[in-house]
Structure formats: structure tokens, C-alpha cells
Motif scaffolding. Structure first.
Motif, PDB file in Angstrom:
ATOM      1  N   TYR A 171       0.855  -1.193   0.000  1.00 30.86           N
ATOM      2  CA  TYR A 171       0.000   0.000   0.000  1.00 30.86           C
ATOM      3  C   TYR A 171       0.884   1.234   0.000  1.00 30.86           C
ATOM      4  O   TYR A 171       2.068   1.178   0.318  1.00 30.86           O
ATOM      5  N   PHE A 172       0.285   2.358  -0.385  1.00 32.99           N
ATOM      6  CA  PHE A 172       0.986   3.631  -0.413  1.00 32.99           C
ATOM      7  C   PHE A 172       0.188   4.639   0.408  1.00 32.99           C
ATOM      8  O   PHE A 172      -1.032   4.696   0.318  1.00 32.99           O
ATOM      9  N   THR A 173       0.861   5.424   1.208  1.00 30.05           N
ATOM     10  CA  THR A 173       0.209   6.402   2.068  1.00 30.05           C
ATOM     11  C   THR A 173       0.672   7.796   1.694  1.00 30.05           C
ATOM     12  O   THR A 173       1.871   8.071   1.662  1.00 30.05           O
ATOM     13  N   ALA A 174      -0.292   8.680   1.407  1.00 33.37           N
ATOM     14  CA  ALA A 174       0.021  10.078   1.120  1.00 33.37           C
ATOM     15  C   ALA A 174       0.022  10.866   2.418  1.00 33.37           C
ATOM     16  O   ALA A 174      -0.859  10.693   3.262  1.00 33.37           O
ATOM     17  N   THR A 175       0.998  11.720   2.594  1.00 36.13           N
ATOM     18  CA  THR A 175       1.075  12.540   3.805  1.00 36.13           C
ATOM     19  C   THR A 175       0.826  14.007   3.488  1.00 36.13           C
ATOM     20  O   THR A 175       1.131  14.885   4.282  1.00 36.13           O
ATOM     21  N   SER A 177      -2.002  16.807   1.122  1.00 28.23           N
ATOM     22  CA  SER A 177      -3.258  16.944   0.368  1.00 28.23           C
ATOM     23  C   SER A 177      -3.004  17.330  -1.077  1.00 28.23           C
ATOM     24  O   SER A 177      -3.942  17.508  -1.857  1.00 28.23           O
ATOM     25  N   SER A 180      -2.257  14.029  -6.677  1.00 25.95           N
ATOM     26  CA  SER A 180      -1.339  13.129  -7.367  1.00 25.95           C
ATOM     27  C   SER A 180      -1.782  12.976  -8.814  1.00 25.95           C
ATOM     28  O   SER A 180      -2.975  12.881  -9.105  1.00 25.95           O
TER      29      SER A 180
END
Length: 199
Positions: A171-175, A177, A180
Motif C-alpha cells: 500500500y501507499f500512504t500520502a502525507t 493533500s 497526485s
């Protein structure tokens, strides 16, 4: 002991050596010294090391040792690997310097069965001249540019992480807002297997 009944050498005995001397105008002083040191009590087997001493500030001390097993220690008298360097305090740096401007400077790791040109090379300017750091094995596999960008499969990373090739992750987590973008020259821009939440 005597010449007819000598005593056995015991661990810690100095076996002989070589000194260099100098005179300060008043006293004759030892400047450098190389000597053999018994590591074991001599019996049917013998263990001995070679010590190297230098002098600074009027104080002479051991700076390097080659143990009986062949390990080399700089700054330590008990090297447990073929080459060990101990720095003073927190300083344990080893410099690998190329004599050429923008030259390669690195360390090569190989096994006995590796052919010429194989093995893993890590260091600076590997097949490049841009002051980057990288990992090389038959080609540049991993590159860190001078601005901190990391490239996998590319030597010119344009973002903090640039990858040429497929990327797989659980999984990938965006930190952030920040939006993308997934540009791709195809009618299928994004393929999702399983649940997906967008928006």
C-alpha cells in the motif's frame, strides 16, 4: 631460563623489534617502533602479532596491529575481521580518494568466484562525473544526486524518488493533500484490483 634450559615464551612477551631514534639535543628518544608480540604461550603451536608504534606530542603508542590470524587493526589491538578501523572518539572515517578530477572513488565487494567486472561497487561518480553517489553492478542500479534525489534504474532522478520500471507495494500512504497525477499515454490510466477509494 638459561641457554641450556630456556623458558617458554608466554603470551605478552615481546619477541624483538626495530626502533628508529632521534636526539632532541639533550636526550636520545625512540620515535617509531615495530615489534613482535607473543599472543600465546609457545608450545607445539605458536601465536604472534606484529605491532606498529608511532609518537606524537612526545608520547609513543601502538597505532596498528596485525594479529597472528592476519587481521589488521588500526586504532584497535583486537581486530576481529580482516580489516578494522577505530577512530578517536566518534571519528571513524575512512577516506577513499580518486587522484583524478571527477574520478571514481568506491569500494568493490566480490566473492572468490566472481569474474572480472562483476561484484557490487558502491561509491562516488560510478561511471558518471556529476558527484553523485551510487551502487553499480554491470550498470548504474541506484543513484543519489547531489540535491538528494534518489534514482532507481536512472542516473538522473528529477524527483525525490524517480523509478524507471515497475513499482509494487502492499500500500501507499500520502502525507499531503497535494493532488497526485498519473499520466500515461493510454486509454487506461489507472487499473485497480480490489477496493479503491478516490475523492
Amino acid at each position: 631460563g638459561t641457554s641450556t634450559s630456556p623458558l617458554s615464551v608466554v603470551a605478552g612477551d615481546v619477541l624483538g623489534g626495530f626502533n628508529t631514534w632521534g636526539n632532541n639535543g639533550t636526550l636520545r628518544q625512540s620515535a617509531t617502533r615495530i615489534q613482535g608480540l607473543a599472543e600465546t604461550t609457545f608450545s607445539s603451536s605458536v601465536g604472534a602479532a606484529l605491532q606498529f608504534f608511532t609518537t606524537t606530542g612526545g608520547s609513543q603508542s601502538e597505532k596498528m596491529r596485525i594479529t597472528g590470524s592476519g587481521n589488521v587493526g588500526i586504532g584497535t589491538t583486537t581486530p576481529t575481521s580482516p580489516f578494522v578501523v577505530y577512530g578517536a572518539g566518534n571519528y571513524g572515517q575512512v577516506d577513499v580518494v580518486s587522484s583524478a578530477a571527477n574520478g571514481e572513488a568506491g569500494l568493490l565487494f566480490k566473492s572468490a568466484d566472481d569474474t572480472d567486472g562483476s561484484g557490487w561497487l558502491i561509491g562516488k561518480n560510478l561511471n558518471l562525473t556529476d558527484d553523485s553517489f551510487g551502487i553499480f553492478r554491470g550498470g548504474n542500479l541506484f543513484t543519489i544526486s547531489t540535491n538528494g534525489n534518489v534514482g532507481i534504474g536512472t542516473t538522473t532522478p528529477y524527483a525525490r524518488l524517480s523509478v524507471v520500471g515497475q513499482v509494487v507495494g502492499q500500500y501507499f500512504t500520502a502525507t499531503s493533500s497535494t493532488a497526485s497525477v498519473f499520466p500515461y499515454a493510454s486509454t487506461t490510466v489507472l487499473t485497480v484490483s480490489g477496493s479503491a477509494y478516490i475523492g
